[in-house]
Design a protein around this motif. Structure first.
Motif, PDB file in Angstrom:
ATOM      1  N   LEU A 202       0.911  -1.125   0.090  1.00  0.00           N
ATOM      2  CA  LEU A 202       0.011   0.116   0.008  1.00  0.00           C
ATOM      3  C   LEU A 202       0.995   1.184  -0.028  1.00  0.00           C
ATOM      4  N   GLN A 203       0.947   1.990  -1.044  1.00  0.00           N
ATOM      5  CA  GLN A 203       1.719   3.132  -1.227  1.00  0.00           C
ATOM      6  C   GLN A 203       0.963   4.204  -0.805  1.00  0.00           C
ATOM      7  N   MET A 204       1.750   4.807   0.633  1.00  0.00           N
ATOM      8  CA  MET A 204       1.107   5.907   1.318  1.00  0.00           C
ATOM      9  C   MET A 204       2.207   6.801   1.838  1.00  0.00           C
ATOM     10  N   ASP A 205       2.054   8.145   1.651  1.00  0.00           N
ATOM     11  CA  ASP A 205       2.908   9.164   2.168  1.00  0.00           C
ATOM     12  C   ASP A 205       2.239   9.553   3.496  1.00  0.00           C
ATOM     13  N   LEU A 206       2.886   9.101   4.664  1.00  0.00           N
ATOM     14  CA  LEU A 206       2.047   9.433   5.647  1.00  0.00           C
ATOM     15  C   LEU A 206       2.284  10.896   6.371  1.00  0.00           C
ATOM     16  N   SER A 207       2.949  11.591   5.747  1.00  0.00           N
ATOM     17  CA  SER A 207       2.983  13.062   5.922  1.00  0.00           C
ATOM     18  C   SER A 207       1.880  14.000   5.136  1.00  0.00           C
ATOM     19  N   ASP A 208       1.129  13.089   4.195  1.00  0.00           N
ATOM     20  CA  ASP A 208       0.000  13.697   3.940  1.00  0.00           C
ATOM     21  C   ASP A 208      -1.176  12.916   4.183  1.00  0.00           C
TER      22      ASP A 208
END
Length: 271
Positions: free
Chosen positions: A68-74
């Protein structure tokens, strides 16, 4: 019912070792990270057999990994996780046996060197993301399931030149210990991990041309293994190695001002 593990920062270092520790206990591992190529690489690395070299009671290991590609700063990226859980059929069809909030990063620098964007990204990744992902996942957890939040030895004392990192890890420690008490009657076990220095690619070998000496440096596999053992034993806190535990005790019981000055002197020479 499908049993899954949700692991953030799963593509390398400590996160990958957490994948290794729990992959044979669940039907799927939802591996969260920013780099989709590294996440896909986990499937290849774990192969088509389990991490112990056999078929395992729940099937092949590599095929269990769901990137799951996720940028946790967003914060908008969190919708991907909640949407995926809903698409699987909701809490009646999916149980999160393990939630491991591991994602994070930091760097040595004076506080004034951080841009507003970097400050916001650090706080969001270490604080907002953990609290939000806990809230997203908790409806899918029940008695006997495990919620593991990775804090740090730095949670016990303010650290000059790692000011933001240490402050956010203090949040993780405080938040997790309080959440454990809130969830006591549910049977969901919350364990906070407070490791010292871990040998990963995130640690710089040199700073400004000087080799950095990290005291009590340990490998990620040992930290992950102890963390999972401690979680399974229902412990509130996991710290690997006596030396790190002793330093953590000193940080909590000695003068904070003294500890801050000692740390600042040891780090400033690299900056």
């Amino acid at each position: 019912m499908k049993k899954i593990a949700v692991i953030t920062g799963a593509s390398g270092g400590l996160g990958k070792e957490f994948v290794r520790q729990v992959i044979n206990e669940v039907d799927e591992v939802w591996a969260i990270g920013r780099n989709v190529a590294k996440l896909e690489g986990l499937r290849t690395e774990f192969g088509e057999t389990n991490s112990n070299g056999g078929e395992g009671r729940r099937g092949a290991a590599g095929s269990k990994i769901i990137p799951l590609q996720m940028d946790l700063s967003d914060t908008k990226s969190y919708d991907l996780l909640s949407g995926r859980l809903e698409s699987e059929g909701g809490a009646s069809a999916v149980e999160i046996s393990w939630l491991i909030n591991n994602a994070g990063a930091g760097r040595f620098a004076p506080s004034t060197d951080f841009s507003t964007e970097e400050l916001a990204a650090g706080i969001t990744t270490h604080c907002t993301a953990i609290a939000s992902i806990c809230n997203i996942c908790l409806p899918y957890m029940k008695a006997g399931d495990h919620l593991v939040n990775v804090a740090s030895q730095s949670a016990f004392c303010p650290l000059p030149y790692m000011n933001l990192y240490a402050a956010t890890k203090a949040f993780v420690y405080s938040y997790s210990r309080a959440l454990r008490e809130e969830l006591r009657e549910t049977g969901i076990v919350v364990t906070t991990i407070c490791p010292g220095w871990i040998k990963t690619t995130l640690l710089p070998e040199t700073l400004n041309g000087r080799k950095v000496n990290f005291p009590f440096l340990v490998t990620a596999d040992k930290v992950a293994a102890k963390a999972i053992r401690d979680a399974c034993r229902g412990k509130a806190l996991s710290i690997y190695r006596f030396a790190v535990r002793y330093v953590s005790w000193l940080q909590r019981h000695f003068s904070t001002a003294f500890t801050i000055r000692v740390w600042a002197k040891s780090v400033k020479k690299y900056l």
